[in-house]
Write an enzyme that holds these catalytic residues in place. Structure first.
Site, PDB file in Angstrom:
ATOM      1  N   LYS A   1      40.196  62.968 -10.210  1.00 53.63           N
ATOM      2  CA  LYS A   1      40.113  63.523  -8.856  1.00 53.63           C
ATOM      3  C   LYS A   1      41.279  64.486  -8.543  1.00 53.63           C
ATOM      4  CE  LYS A   1      36.707  60.262  -7.440  1.00 53.63           C
ATOM      5  NZ  LYS A   1      36.487  58.842  -7.572  1.00 53.63           N
TER       6      LYS A   1
ATOM      7  N   ASP B   1      43.200  51.408 -12.338  1.00 49.06           N
ATOM      8  CA  ASP B   1      42.341  52.569 -12.178  1.00 49.06           C
ATOM      9  C   ASP B   1      42.738  53.247 -10.871  1.00 49.06           C
ATOM     10  OD1 ASP B   1      40.452  54.461 -11.748  1.00 49.06           O
ATOM     11  OD2 ASP B   1      38.712  53.154 -12.060  1.00 49.06           O
TER      12      ASP B   1
ATOM     13  N   TYR C   1      34.625  50.055  -8.727  1.00 51.08           N
ATOM     14  CA  TYR C   1      33.854  51.009  -9.516  1.00 51.08           C
ATOM     15  C   TYR C   1      34.813  51.766 -10.423  1.00 51.08           C
ATOM     16  CZ  TYR C   1      30.989  55.163 -10.560  1.00 51.08           C
ATOM     17  OH  TYR C   1      30.302  56.182 -11.183  1.00 51.08           O
TER      18      TYR C   1
HETATM   19  C1  LIG Z   1      35.605  58.333  -8.867  1.00 51.92           C
HETATM   20  C2  LIG Z   1      36.114  57.162  -9.607  1.00 51.92           C
HETATM   21  C3  LIG Z   1      35.873  57.000 -10.976  1.00 51.92           C
HETATM   22  C4  LIG Z   1      34.951  57.897 -11.748  1.00 51.92           C
HETATM   23  O1  LIG Z   1      35.404  59.204 -11.819  1.00 51.92           O
HETATM   24  P1  LIG Z   1      34.322  60.375 -12.173  1.00 51.92           P
HETATM   25  O2  LIG Z   1      35.174  61.590 -12.295  1.00 51.92           O
HETATM   26  O3  LIG Z   1      33.369  60.386 -11.029  1.00 51.92           O
HETATM   27  O4  LIG Z   1      33.676  59.986 -13.451  1.00 51.92           O
HETATM   28  C5  LIG Z   1      36.480  55.959 -11.625  1.00 51.92           C
HETATM   29  N1  LIG Z   1      37.270  55.095 -10.966  1.00 51.92           N
HETATM   30  C6  LIG Z   1      37.504  55.190  -9.634  1.00 51.92           C
HETATM   31  C7  LIG Z   1      38.399  54.216  -8.974  1.00 51.92           C
HETATM   32  C8  LIG Z   1      36.913  56.227  -8.920  1.00 51.92           C
HETATM   33  O5  LIG Z   1      37.114  56.302  -7.598  1.00 51.92           O
END
Ligand SMILES: *Cc1c(COP(=O)(O)O)cnc(C)c1O
Length: 436
Positions: free
Chosen positions: A269, A241, A146
Site C-alpha cells: 500500500k 502484516d 486478511y
Molecule cells: C491489503 C492487504 C493485503 C493484501 O495486499 P494486496 O496488495 O491487496 O495484495 C494484505 N494484508 C493486509 C493487512 C492488507 O490490508
C-alpha cells in the site's frame, strides 16, 4: 445537491459483460451495500470525481496507499521523470536500494527487505521463508485478519471474504487450509491453548497488529506483548502484516507504537505511493535464506520496477520531511471520529468508533468490538443506509461495514466539517429507519 449515477450504471452494465462481477477486486462492486459503484474518472488531493461529474471527499484512498492525497505533485512529477527513462528493465536499479533504505530507517526490525508486487505476494512469500527457517509447517492466523488471497491464508479472512460470507473460498485445497490454524483476535487463552497442542509444528504466527479488514479493531492492552512472548517461547516466528498499518497508524507502523519487534514484517500500500507494490523483510538470518542469497526461491518479473519504486520513494521522503505530518493527520482523524460519534449520539444511536493515526472505522453496534465475532454483531442494514446517505452527499466511504477508513494529509478542516455535517443527515435517516 443531488447525485446521479447514470453514466456509472451504463459503465457497470458493460463491465459486467467482460469482467467477473464488473470489477477487478470484489468489494468495489458494492455487492454488500447495493447500488451502482461510481466509476472514477480522476482524483486530486482529498477528492475523487466520477464519470457523471460527482465529486466526493474520499476516505478510501485506494484502500490505503494515498496518505499524501491523490496526484500529489511531487509524486506525479517524479513519475513523469521516471517514465521518460523507461518503465522496466528487469535489472538492478539505484532506486530499489534507496526505497529499501527509506523503509529500514523507519522499520529497524527489517534488516533485509525483498520487494514484490502486492501485499498478497508479500504474505505468501513470507510464509515460505518462515517455514524454511523453522523447518515446521503450521501457520497461525486470527479470525477476521486478511493477508491477501493466496490459498494458505484465505481461511477465516475478513474484508471481502467476510462481507460475502465465504470465509473458506471454494478452490482452496483442504490440505493447504489444514496447515492454517485460526484463533480469535485479542484472545490470549486460545492462542496459548493452540501452542500447547501444536507448538512444535508451528512455523509462524501472522497478525495484523492493528486489524483493518474486519472493520478497524485495535489490539487490547498487553495482547501483542503476549503474542510476542508465546511465539518466542515456542521458537515460532512472529510476522506482523503491516501492509495496511505500516506508515499509517504511525510512521513506524504498529510495531513502533506498541514497541514490539516482530521477526518478519510485510508492507505494501503506502510504500508504493499508489502503484502496485509489496515488501517483506526482517531478521537478517532469516531473510538470507531467500534466493539468490539462499535456497528459498522467490522471484518477480516486475519486482522492484522503477515506477513503483519512484512513487514509493517520493512518498516516504515526504512522510519523513513534512514537519509534524503524523501529528497533524492523527489530530484530523480524532476530530472527525469524535465529531461522528457526537453526531450519532445526537440521534441516540450507539456506535463504536475506533481510530489510530491516519486510520479509523466505526461499527453499528452498541457493544464493544474486539474480534471478528463481535464485529459481526454489527447491523449491516443500518450501515448500508448510512453509507448511501453519505455517498449521496459526496462522502466516499468503503462500501462495507467490515472495512477501515483512511485520512490523508490532503484532507482539510472544511472536509472534516463537511463530513461531520453529512453524518448528521445520515444518522437522522438511520434513526428514522430504526423506528419504523
Ligand atoms: C491489503 C492487504 C493485503 C493484501 O495486499 P494486496 O496488495 O491487496 O495484495 C494484505 N494484508 C493486509 C493487512 C492488507 O490490508
Amino acid at each position: 445537491m443531488s447525485y446521479k449515477f447514470d453514466k456509472s450504471a451504463v459503465a457497470f452494465a458493460e463491465a459486467k459483460l467482460h469482467i467477473p462481477g464488473g470489477v477487478n477486486s470484489p468489494v468495489r462492486s458494492f455487492r454488500s451495500v447495493g447500488g451502482t459503484p461510481p466509476f472514477i474518472a480522476r482524483a486530486l488531493g482529498s477528492q475523487i470525481i466520477d464519470i457523471d461529474g460527482n465529486r466526493y471527499i474520499d476516505y478510501v484512498g485506494s484502500w490505503g496507499p494515498m496518505i499524501l492525497g491523490h496526484a500529489h505533485p511531487a509524486v506525479t512529477e517524479a513519475l513523469q521523470r521516471a517514465l521518460s527513462l523507461g518503465t522496466s528493465y528487469g535489472a538492478p536499479t539505484l532506486v530499489e536500494t534507496e526505497l529499501t533504505k527509506s523503509i529500514k530507517a523507519v522499520f529497524p526490525s527489517m534488516e533485509l527487505v525483498r520487494m514484490v508486487n502486492s501485499g498478497t505476494e508479500a504474505t505468501m512469500s513470507v510464509l515460505r521463508v518462515a517455514r524454511a527457517f523453522t523447518k515446521r509447517t503450521k501457520i497461525v492466523k486470527f479470525a477476521g485478519c486478511y493477508h491477501g488471497h493466496h490459498d494458505g491464508l484465505l481461511v477465516k479472512a475478513g474484508s471481502g471474504a467476510a462481507t460475502f460470507g465465504v470465509p473458506d473460498s471454494p478452490g482452496v485445497p483442504e490440505g493447504i487450509a489444514a496447515a492454517t490454524l485460526t484463533v480469535p483476535y485479542n484472545d490470549v487463552h486460545s492462542l496459548t491453548e493452540t501452542f500447547r497442542q501444536h507448538g512444535e509444528d508451528i512455523a509462524a504466527v501472522i497478525i495484523e497488529p492493528v486489524a483493518g479488514n474486519m472493520g478497524m479493531v485495535l489490539p487490547l492492552a498487553g495482547y501483542l506483548e503476549k503474542v510476542r512472548q508465546i511465539t518466542s517461547q515456542y521458537g515460532a516466528l512472529l510476522i506482523f502484516d503491516e501492509v495496511m498499518s505500516g506508515f499509517r497508524v504511525a510512521h513506524g507502523g504498529a510495531q513502533q507504537i506498541y514497541k514490539i519487534q516482530p521477526d518478519l514484517t510485510c508492507l505494501g500500500k503506502i510504500i508504493g505511493g499508489g502503484l502496485p507494490v509489496g515488501a517483506y523483510g526482517g531478521r537478517r538470518d532469516i531473510m538470507e535464506l531467500i534466493a539468490p542469497a539462499g535456497p528459498v526461491y522467490q522471484a518477480g518479473t516486475l519486482s522492484g520496477n522503477p515506477l513503483a519504486m519512484t512513487a514509493g520513494l517520493v512518498t516516504l521522503k515526504l512522510l519523513t520531511e513534512i514537519p509534524d505530518l503524523y501529528k497533524k493527520i492523527s489530530a484530523k482523524t480524532a476530530a472527525l471520529c469524535i465529531g461522528i460519534k457526537q453526531a450519532a449520539e445526537e440521534f441516540e444511536l450507539k456506535i463504536q468508533v475506533h481510530y489510530l493515526g491516519a486510520m479509523f472505522g466505526m461499527f453499528f453496534s452498541d457493544k464493544r468490538v474486539y474480534d471478528y465475532d463481535s464485529a459481526k454483531q454489527s447491523d449491516t442494514g443500518l450501515f448500508n443506509i448510512f453509507f448511501h446517505t453519505m455517498l449521496e452527499q459526496g462522502i466516499y466511504l468503503a462500501p462495507s461495514q467490515f472495512e477501515a477508513a483512511f485520512m490523508s494529509a490532503a484532507h482539510s478542516e472544511e472536509d472534516i466539517a463537511a463530513t461531520i455535517a453529512a453524518s448528521r443527515v445520515a444518522f437522522e435517516k438511520v434513526k428514522n429507519c430504526t423506528k419504523s
